[in-house]
Design a protein around this motif. Structure first.
Motif, PDB file in Angstrom:
ATOM      1  N   UNK A 254      45.093  42.462   8.435  1.00  0.00           N
ATOM      2  CA  UNK A 254      44.475  41.406   9.242  1.00  0.00           C
ATOM      3  C   UNK A 254      44.692  41.614  10.737  1.00  0.00           C
ATOM      4  N   UNK A 255      45.938  41.790  11.220  1.00  0.00           N
ATOM      5  CA  UNK A 255      46.080  42.021  12.670  1.00  0.00           C
ATOM      6  C   UNK A 255      45.477  43.340  13.122  1.00  0.00           C
ATOM      7  N   UNK A 256      45.524  44.349  12.278  1.00  0.00           N
ATOM      8  CA  UNK A 256      44.920  45.626  12.661  1.00  0.00           C
ATOM      9  C   UNK A 256      43.410  45.505  12.783  1.00  0.00           C
ATOM     10  N   UNK A 257      42.809  44.721  11.887  1.00  0.00           N
ATOM     11  CA  UNK A 257      41.361  44.491  12.004  1.00  0.00           C
ATOM     12  C   UNK A 257      41.048  43.734  13.287  1.00  0.00           C
ATOM     13  N   UNK A 258      41.932  42.780  13.653  1.00  0.00           N
ATOM     14  CA  UNK A 258      41.731  42.066  14.914  1.00  0.00           C
ATOM     15  C   UNK A 258      41.837  42.985  16.108  1.00  0.00           C
ATOM     16  N   UNK A 277      41.438  41.031  29.551  1.00  0.00           N
ATOM     17  CA  UNK A 277      41.684  40.003  28.523  1.00  0.00           C
ATOM     18  C   UNK A 277      41.822  40.629  27.135  1.00  0.00           C
ATOM     19  N   UNK A 278      40.957  41.613  26.866  1.00  0.00           N
ATOM     20  CA  UNK A 278      41.038  42.276  25.553  1.00  0.00           C
ATOM     21  C   UNK A 278      42.346  43.042  25.398  1.00  0.00           C
ATOM     22  N   UNK A 279      42.776  43.700  26.486  1.00  0.00           N
ATOM     23  CA  UNK A 279      44.052  44.428  26.413  1.00  0.00           C
ATOM     24  C   UNK A 279      45.228  43.464  26.185  1.00  0.00           C
ATOM     25  N   UNK A 282      45.115  42.537  22.588  1.00  0.00           N
ATOM     26  CA  UNK A 282      45.562  43.677  21.775  1.00  0.00           C
ATOM     27  C   UNK A 282      47.076  43.830  21.845  1.00  0.00           C
ATOM     28  N   UNK A 283      47.651  43.620  23.031  1.00  0.00           N
ATOM     29  CA  UNK A 283      49.110  43.724  23.179  1.00  0.00           C
ATOM     30  C   UNK A 283      49.819  42.662  22.345  1.00  0.00           C
ATOM     31  N   UNK A 289      52.180  42.567  14.976  1.00  0.00           N
ATOM     32  CA  UNK A 289      52.157  43.569  13.907  1.00  0.00           C
ATOM     33  C   UNK A 289      53.464  44.350  13.863  1.00  0.00           C
ATOM     34  N   UNK A 290      54.004  44.677  15.043  1.00  0.00           N
ATOM     35  CA  UNK A 290      55.275  45.397  15.097  1.00  0.00           C
ATOM     36  C   UNK A 290      56.403  44.547  14.518  1.00  0.00           C
ATOM     37  N   UNK A 291      56.392  43.235  14.863  1.00  0.00           N
ATOM     38  CA  UNK A 291      57.436  42.351  14.309  1.00  0.00           C
ATOM     39  C   UNK A 291      57.297  42.252  12.787  1.00  0.00           C
ATOM     40  N   UNK A 292      56.040  42.149  12.306  1.00  0.00           N
ATOM     41  CA  UNK A 292      55.809  42.088  10.860  1.00  0.00           C
ATOM     42  C   UNK A 292      56.289  43.360  10.174  1.00  0.00           C
ATOM     43  N   UNK A 293      55.977  44.523  10.778  1.00  0.00           N
ATOM     44  CA  UNK A 293      56.420  45.790  10.186  1.00  0.00           C
ATOM     45  C   UNK A 293      57.942  45.886  10.176  1.00  0.00           C
ATOM     46  N   UNK A 294      58.576  45.408  11.263  1.00  0.00           N
ATOM     47  CA  UNK A 294      60.035  45.424  11.303  1.00  0.00           C
ATOM     48  C   UNK A 294      60.647  44.551  10.221  1.00  0.00           C
TER      49      UNK A 294
END
Length: 462
Positions: A254-258, A277-279, A282-283, A289-294
């Protein structure tokens, strides 16, 4: 697991050892019995010979005389060619008839006058077995008491005992050989269910969690039930792993698709402001996503690590104070009233892993910050009891529906909340760490509103 020999060989070794012990005892008993049997048989011969000789006493010139009857000689003579002894004494101890000068002591003569005597003596380097009896013999004018001694060498007794022992040993060897054959057949039949179980387990597919088939003896029921429970747990673990993998894939997709959509939108735009704004979006999405992976890595590591083997005595109060101070300056904490109740005056020690307990406290705080509205009060407490330590965190947020309380510790469970960016892994990590430290976890709603989480640790003396 250390493999130490075969069960069949161990059982066979124990059975043969028991057979050897019992066989040794039986051989000893057979030796004693053969000695007694030979002794009894030859003693009966002496008694019969003495009786025959006492009836053959005759009187000549007012003196007893003995004419050795053929029956007595036949009784005393054996196939072992033993030497025979006899002696007739009058009531004064004078020798009336004798064939050998075997010395008889006064004590032996005195005892023979009172009762039947059995005596083993050594004469001319040979062991003799003697038997004596005092008999009343009727003469012409009066009755006399005479002593009659008979005896022979003991070589026949020894040979008879040896023959009996050889026969008994031969029978035991034959029976022992038959017993060994029967033991081997019995072991083969008794271990057949184990062999059948082994073949069934070898043919079993890794994903097969169905109960075992076939019949098993009662003694193997516990083993079969344990194996079936193991298969059941493996099936549940595999299903949980598949669910976890699917949920993790969904949560990451889901976040990667976003991120992908934001990047595609920025690529189609020519405005630097839209790019910026897009950057920024994305950040932020990459950070989530990084917190979820951790958190996924932490949960996987905790659930698949071996149980802790090296643990230290830790002051839980000092550890709690340090983690709270780290979170006070966090962006989420600035929007809430995060506080720490007064800690016990004395150190409160538990046995555990410092990094895991810090992870537990951090996830409790983060979970409370993300699932309560800004301005909520969040309080951590630590209470020491005689044999336990109670760590708790409570808030005055909206709480959790009662039917969802038991599911809060499942991965990716967020109690139906979709208005936060939480991953639903915090309490799953907390529960896993609590189990590693033999602690009890309890999640309840407060009576005045909000959620309360209590973790009770075994206390270690300070």
């Amino acid at each position: 697991m250390i493999i130490h020999g075969k069960l069949r060989n161990r059982l066979l070794g124990w059975m043969l050892s028991m057979m050897l012990i019992v066989g040794g005892l039986v051989l000893i008993d057979a030796w004693v019995t053969s000695q007694r049997s030979a002794q009894r048989a030859f003693d009966n011969q002496l008694e019969d010979a003495l009786l025959a000789m006492s009836e053959a006493i005759q009187w000549q010139d007012d003196k007893p005389r003995i004419m050795m009857p053929p029956a007595a000689l036949k009784i005393l003579s054996t196939r072992h060619q033993e030497r025979v002894f006899y002696r007739l004494l009058d009531d004064q101890g004078r020798v009336l008839a004798s064939n050998l000068e075997i010395p008889l002591t006064p004590q032996m003569l005195r005892e023979a006058g009172e009762r039947d005597v059995w005596q083993d003596i050594r004469y001319q380097g040979v062991t003799w077995r003697l038997h004596a009896r005092s008999v009343r013999s009727a003469g012409w004018e009066r009755q006399f008491r005479v002593q009659l001694w008979v005896g022979h060498t003991t070589e026949g007794r020894r040979q008879l005992a040896r023959e009996l022992m050889i026969r008994a040993t031969g029978r035991m060897l034959i029976m022992g050989g038959l017993a060994v054959v029967m033991i081997l057949i019995t072991l083969r039949l008794a271990l057949t269910p184990l062999k059948r179980l082994r073949h069934q387990l070898r043919r079993r597919q890794p994903q097969d969690a169905t109960p075992l088939e076939g019949t098993m003896p009662e003694e193997m029921r516990e083993l079969v039930e344990t194996l079936e429970q193991l298969f059941h747990r493996q099936g549940e673990s595999r299903d949980a792993l598949l669910r976890f993998t699917a949920d993790a894939s969904h949560q990451l997709r889901t976040p990667l698709a976003g991120v992908q959509n934001l990047a595609e939108f920025a690529l189609t735009s020519s405005s630097p402001d839209e790019w910026r704004a897009a950057l920024g979006d994305i950040h932020a999405s990459a950070a989530r996503t990084s917190r979820l992976a951790g958190q996924l890595l932490n949960l996987t590591r905790l659930r698949h690590l071996a149980l802790p083997t090296e643990q230290d005595a830790l002051d839980l109060g000092e550890l709690l104070r340090g983690v709270v101070l780290e979170w006070v300056d966090h962006d989420l904490a600035r929007q809430h009233d995060l506080g720490l109740a007064e800690l016990p005056a004395q150190p409160v020690c538990v046995i555990g892993e410092s990094w895991a307990l810090r992870e537990l406290i951090g996830n409790l705080i983060e979970n409370a910050l993300r699932y309560t509205p800004p301005g909520s009060e969040i309080t951590l407490r630590l209470a020491a009891h005689d044999d336990s330590v109670l760590l708790s965190i409570e808030d005055n947020g909206p709480g959790v529906p009662k039917e969802m309380l038991e599911r809060l510790c499942q991965p990716f469970e967020r109690a139906g909340r979709q208005d936060t960016d939480g991953s639903g892994l915090g309490l799953a990590i907390v529960e896993t760490i609590a189990l590693r430290h033999q602690a009890d976890l309890q999640v309840t709603n407060r009576d005045v509103g909000g959620l309360c989480i209590r973790i009770r640790f075994p206390r270690w003396p300070s």
